[in-house]
Design an enzyme around this catalytic site. Structure first.
Site, mmCIF file in Angstrom:
data_model
loop_
_atom_site.group_PDB
_atom_site.id
_atom_site.type_symbol
_atom_site.label_atom_id
_atom_site.label_comp_id
_atom_site.label_asym_id
_atom_site.label_seq_id
_atom_site.Cartn_x
_atom_site.Cartn_y
_atom_site.Cartn_z
ATOM 1 C CG ASP A 176 -2.017 1.076 1.148
ATOM 2 O OD1 ASP A 176 -3.110 0.690 0.602
ATOM 3 O OD2 ASP A 176 -1.726 2.216 1.518
ATOM 4 C CB ILE A 177 1.034 4.033 -1.974
ATOM 5 C CG1 ILE A 177 1.659 3.346 -3.356
ATOM 6 C CG2 ILE A 177 1.922 5.502 -2.149
ATOM 7 C CD1 ILE A 177 1.242 3.957 -4.729
ATOM 8 C CG ASN B 1 -5.211 11.218 -5.557
ATOM 9 O OD1 ASN B 1 -4.744 11.351 -6.528
ATOM 10 N ND2 ASN B 1 -5.883 10.017 -5.149
ATOM 11 C CG ASP C 176 -5.045 8.934 -12.224
ATOM 12 O OD1 ASP C 176 -5.477 8.384 -11.466
ATOM 13 O OD2 ASP C 176 -6.122 9.274 -12.976
ATOM 14 C CD GLU D 298 -4.520 4.135 -1.699
ATOM 15 O OE1 GLU D 298 -4.755 4.473 -0.452
ATOM 16 O OE2 GLU D 298 -5.407 4.283 -2.536
#
Length: 292
Positions: free
Chosen positions: A170-171, A178, A187, A213
């Site tokens: 997971d980022i 965002n 993106d 993500e």
């Protein structure tokens, strides 16, 4: 004379057909074919007539043809099959073949076959199938591909006890990207991140974007230690790599190894819990159960 004229007319019509047409006697020897078939296999009529498949093609291909011939004669009805075939001239094609029994010499039953080259259609179908398994944004494999792969790995594990590990990624704080830079930048980060990870994994590691993500690697490593080493390598590569100018990201990772009785849901739940643990303890971490 009329009978001869009819035969000549029939042969002329058959020779105008692009499909491959051939017929064999009850002993599986060729007794005729059209020009398209001769051109396709790279043979002259005198090199084909009176011979069987084992005298013309390699052993494996001849066995394949003989198998379908016998099944058709045993069933006594039309039989269809599709398969990749490599002919003596090394021409590899995907053929749709129909075989039916036909009577010759008034009493004997042989084999009439018609094959159509549908290579371009099959390649288009394969390409379309591959596209349905790719994430549209990142062009790496998607959740559908993940579901297919993990079921396959679990089946192999159940039968042969071949181990594999799952690495959930997971980022960290992706929402901030965002919010601060916009979804277009977000993106781009996802695309660049997917490419970076895929560049640094092995052929036996399979990367998927599960959603948002969240990414998963199914690693066909011999031991969980190998998967842990891979995860740590990826964590460091990401932490020291600028995905975009002025944007650095980190990732949290959870790892677990398949165990007896696992299904897709049980192993996913375990690795999700480990990922949550990594994120709860400061992020930019790899979390796993102790290796015994």
């Amino acid at each position: 004379m009329k009978y001869l004229d009819n035969n000549l007319l029939l042969n002329s019509v058959i020779d105008l057909i692009d499909d491959l047409i051939f017929y064999k006697d009850k002993h599986f020897r060729y007794i005729g074919c059209n020009t398209a078939f001769l051109n396709f296999v790279g043979k002259k009529a005198e090199d084909l007539i009176g011979k069987d498949d084992f005298e013309i093609f390699d052993h494996d291909l001849a066995c394949l043809f003989r198998k379908h011939d016998k099944l058709m004669l045993a069933e006594g009805s039309v039989r269809s099959n599709e398969e990749w075939v490599v002919y003596p001239n090394n021409n590899k094609v995907y053929l749709l073949t129909k075989k039916i029994p036909f009577v010759y010499d008034g009493i004997n039953t042989g084999i009439l076959g018609i094959s159509r080259d549908i290579t371009s259609l099959e390649k288009a179908n394969q390409q379309l199938k591959q596209q349905t398994l790719l994430d549209e944004l990142t062009q790496i494999k998607n959740r559908k591909a993940y579901n297919l792969k993990i079921k396959s790995l679990l089946a192999v594990f159940e039968r042969y006890q071949t181990p594999f590990s799952i690495i959930s990624i997971d980022i960290d704080d992706f929402k901030n990207i965002n919010d601060n830079f916009g979804h277009d930048v977000g993106d781009t980060v996802l695309r660049s991140f997917g490419a970076l990870i895929e560049k640094n994994i092995r052929e036996t590691d399979h990367l998927f974007r599960i959603g948002g993500e969240e990414f998963v690697i199914l690693s066909e490593s011999k031991t969980k230690v190998d998967a842990i080493q891979l995860a740590e390598k990826l964590r460091k590569i990401v932490a020291f790599n600028t995905i975009l100018t002025d944007i650095n990201i980190t990732i949290s990772l959870g790892i677990c190894e398949v165990t007896t009785g696992d299904g897709p849901n049980s192993i996913a739940k375990r690795v999700d819990n480990l990922l949550y643990e990594a994120k709860s303890h400061g992020k930019n971490k790899v979390t796993y159960h102790s290796v015994t």
